[in-house]
Design an enzyme around this catalytic site. Structure first.
Site, PDB file in Angstrom:
ATOM      1  N   ARG A  31       1.014  12.063  -8.631  1.00 16.75           N
ATOM      2  CA  ARG A  31       1.449  10.679  -8.380  1.00 16.75           C
ATOM      3  C   ARG A  31       2.875  10.449  -8.884  1.00 16.75           C
ATOM      4  NH1 ARG A  31      -3.025   7.557  -6.856  1.00 16.75           N
ATOM      5  NH2 ARG A  31      -5.001   8.137  -7.812  1.00 16.75           N
ATOM      6  N   GLU A  41       0.832  -1.200   0.000  1.00 12.37           N
ATOM      7  CA  GLU A  41       0.000   0.000   0.000  1.00 12.37           C
ATOM      8  C   GLU A  41       0.870   1.254   0.000  1.00 12.37           C
ATOM      9  OE1 GLU A  41      -2.460   1.740  -0.352  1.00 12.37           O
ATOM     10  OE2 GLU A  41      -4.290   1.015   0.572  1.00 12.37           O
ATOM     11  N   ASP A  42       0.289   2.341  -0.444  1.00 16.39           N
ATOM     12  CA  ASP A  42       0.995   3.621  -0.389  1.00 16.39           C
ATOM     13  C   ASP A  42       0.990   4.182   1.026  1.00 16.39           C
ATOM     14  OD1 ASP A  42      -1.762   4.073  -0.435  1.00 16.39           O
ATOM     15  OD2 ASP A  42      -1.697   5.525  -2.071  1.00 16.39           O
TER      16      ASP A  42
HETATM   17  P1  IMP Z   1      -7.550   4.804   5.000  1.00 17.58           P
HETATM   18  O1  IMP Z   1      -8.625   3.815   4.679  1.00 17.58           O
HETATM   19  O2  IMP Z   1      -8.085   6.014   5.681  1.00 17.58           O
HETATM   20  O3  IMP Z   1      -6.384   4.205   5.730  1.00 17.58           O
HETATM   21  O4  IMP Z   1      -7.092   5.411   3.622  1.00 17.58           O
HETATM   22  C1  IMP Z   1      -6.129   4.869   2.849  1.00 17.58           C
HETATM   23  C2  IMP Z   1      -6.130   5.505   1.484  1.00 17.58           C
HETATM   24  O5  IMP Z   1      -6.466   6.888   1.528  1.00 17.58           O
HETATM   25  C3  IMP Z   1      -4.742   5.455   0.918  1.00 17.58           C
HETATM   26  O6  IMP Z   1      -4.506   4.242   0.254  1.00 17.58           O
HETATM   27  C4  IMP Z   1      -4.719   6.653   0.002  1.00 17.58           C
HETATM   28  O7  IMP Z   1      -5.230   6.300  -1.255  1.00 17.58           O
HETATM   29  C5  IMP Z   1      -5.639   7.649   0.681  1.00 17.58           C
HETATM   30  N1  IMP Z   1      -4.881   8.626   1.491  1.00 17.58           N
HETATM   31  C6  IMP Z   1      -4.800   8.698   2.831  1.00 17.58           C
HETATM   32  N2  IMP Z   1      -3.999   9.689   3.233  1.00 17.58           N
HETATM   33  C7  IMP Z   1      -3.539  10.267   2.106  1.00 17.58           C
HETATM   34  C8  IMP Z   1      -2.612  11.357   1.865  1.00 17.58           C
HETATM   35  O8  IMP Z   1      -2.047  12.011   2.761  1.00 17.58           O
HETATM   36  N3  IMP Z   1      -2.387  11.646   0.551  1.00 17.58           N
HETATM   37  C9  IMP Z   1      -2.963  10.968  -0.468  1.00 17.58           C
HETATM   38  N4  IMP Z   1      -3.807   9.949  -0.289  1.00 17.58           N
HETATM   39  C10 IMP Z   1      -4.093   9.597   0.987  1.00 17.58           C
HETATM   40 MG    MG Z   2      -4.107   3.580  -1.532  1.00 19.67          MG
END
Ligand code: IMP
Ligand code: MG
Length: 175
Positions: free
Chosen positions: A163, A97-98
């Protein structure tokens, strides 16, 4: 509202850390084949760089889930947009994951993948924002823990842009 990007982690710092994680994964999976599952689109840049630095046999697959719209706040909605091509039975799955933010996307995804009969499922993320966690997620490999700021680059986007930046930057909004 105008925005600009400030460097948080340079290309050299990110590349060095990916090499370290690749070395660790190669050690941990010695004698096994690791099946990398990339979460599109954000995980793609990290996955390619990481895969090049893993010395055990590697296979790859891709999936896409949606949790964010064109905004910086999580909608809390997780939907499978593109599923994996291959079954996971008996595989050593490593989800790439990123970023782990609230943890909602990953906790849902990991449970779903575990139901498909893999030998094991682990999680590798380039970035982690622990302060933002809402749902508990066990992260096995973390590139960097970062503060609660909206970041872009190395696969991460703001409204589908940035990106392609080869470093991690923080988006600053000027009034
Ligand atoms: P989560 O479900 O809140 O953990 O969200 C995860 C996803 O939200 C990541 O895989 C990203 O695609 C997006 N995301 C969360 N924080 C960021 C950020 O700071 N920049 C860009 N995308 C983010
Ligand atoms: Mg993501």
């Amino acid at each position: 509202m105008a925005e600009r990007v400030e460097v948080l982690l340079t290309e050299e710092e990110v590349d060095k850390r990916i090499q370290e994680i690749g070395d660790q994964i190669s050690k941990d999976y010695a004698g096994k084949q690791v099946h990398l599952v990339c979460v599109l689109k954000g995980g793609s840049f990290f996955m390619c760089e990481l895969a090049k630095r893993i010395s055990v046999p590697v296979s790859l697959d891709f999936m896409s889930v949606s949790s964010y719209g064109g905004d910086t706040k999580s909608s809390g909605v997780v939907k499978i947009v593109k599923d994996l091509d291959e079954p996971l039975g008996g595989k050593h799955v490593l989800v790439v994951e990123d970023i782990v933010d609230s943890g909602r996307t990953l906790s849902y995804l990991l449970e779903m993948l575990k139901d498909r009969g893999p030998a094991d499922v682990k999680l590798c993320t380039l970035l982690d924002k622990p302060e933002r966690r809402v749902v508990d997620v066990k992260v096995d490999y973390t590139g960097f823990q970062i503060p609660d700021e909206f970041v872009v680059g190395y696969g991460l986007d703001y409204d589908q842009r940035y990106r392609n930046l080869p470093y991690i930057g923080v988006v600053k909004f000027d009034e």
